[in-house]
Design an enzyme around this catalytic site. Structure first.
Site, PDB file in Angstrom:
ATOM      1  N   ASP A  64     -21.278  36.306   4.193  1.00  0.00           N
ATOM      2  CA  ASP A  64     -21.269  36.018   5.619  1.00  0.00           C
ATOM      3  C   ASP A  64     -21.500  34.510   5.749  1.00  0.00           C
ATOM      4  O   ASP A  64     -22.594  34.019   5.463  1.00  0.00           O
ATOM      5  CB  ASP A  64     -22.382  36.811   6.304  1.00  0.00           C
ATOM      6  N   HIS A  65     -20.478  33.787   6.163  1.00  0.00           N
ATOM      7  CA  HIS A  65     -20.546  32.326   6.191  1.00  0.00           C
ATOM      8  C   HIS A  65     -21.554  31.782   7.186  1.00  0.00           C
ATOM      9  O   HIS A  65     -21.859  30.591   7.156  1.00  0.00           O
ATOM     10  CB  HIS A  65     -19.151  31.743   6.437  1.00  0.00           C
ATOM     11  N   ARG A  66     -22.096  32.617   8.032  1.00  0.00           N
ATOM     12  CA  ARG A  66     -23.161  32.143   8.920  1.00  0.00           C
ATOM     13  C   ARG A  66     -24.433  31.862   8.128  1.00  0.00           C
ATOM     14  O   ARG A  66     -25.250  31.036   8.536  1.00  0.00           O
ATOM     15  CB  ARG A  66     -23.439  33.164  10.023  1.00  0.00           C
TER      16      ARG A  66
END
Length: 184
Positions: free
Chosen positions: A156-158
């Protein structure tokens, strides 16, 4: 290893090595030991590893807590116990809630590679394919046989960007390719 551990009733699996390698990698790349919490990133100190277990009609991901601190034989025993509890429907919520990262291994079903879907709030999942003997070019340029296994890390690139995810998968790969380090 299994031949020498047999007298103790211990039988290690490839999955046991993968769990330990992931746990150690999270300690080496602590920024990736994270979860997305709505509007912020939570960071963890412990390597709590969720491992997918197929059950009748679905899937559970029981969590091995503090996996970085446990021996391979302890991880193996705990994973067998959690898998048995999952299959018999006896997992407690505390057995499957949380986890820093999940591992989904379809190699035992002959699947070479696949993309696994992250289970929120976790920020990563490692998809593990089958280990197969393949021809490879050795360091000296000669043809050799090696056991090759494909790993796919979804993040999850967040919480974990691509560069950080690359560091994590490099660390996992390093531990799997040098299993003696896992034993130390």
């Amino acid at each position: 290893m299994n031949a020498s551990l047999g007298t103790r009733g211990v039988k290690l699996s490839v999955n046991d090595f993968i769990i330990k390698a992931v746990a150690m990698a999270l300690q080496e790349v602590p920024q990736a030991n994270a979860a997305w919490a709505g509007n912020r990133i939570l960071r963890f100190e412990r390597s709590d590893i969720a491992v997918a277990v197929a059950v009748e009609g679905g899937l559970f991901t029981p969590v091995i807590r503090d996996a970085e601190k446990k021996s391979l034989s302890a991880l193996s025993g705990e994973m067998k116990e959690l898998a048995s509890k999952a299959r018999s429907g006896n997992l407690l919520p505390s057995d499957y809630q949380g986890g820093s990262i999940s591992i989904s291994n379809l190699g035992m079903f002959g699947i070479d590679d696949f993309d696994a879907i992250i289970s929120p709030p976790q920020a990563a999942i490692l998809a593990v394919g089958a280990a197969r003997k393949q021809p490879v070019i050795a360091e000296d340029g000669t043809l050799a046989a090696a056991t090759v296994m494909r790993l796919t890390l979804s993040v999850d690139h967040r919480a974990i960007d691509g560069a950080l995810g690359a560091k994590l998968i490099q660390s996992i790969k390093s531990h799997l390719e040098n299993p003696m380090a896992i034993l130390a």
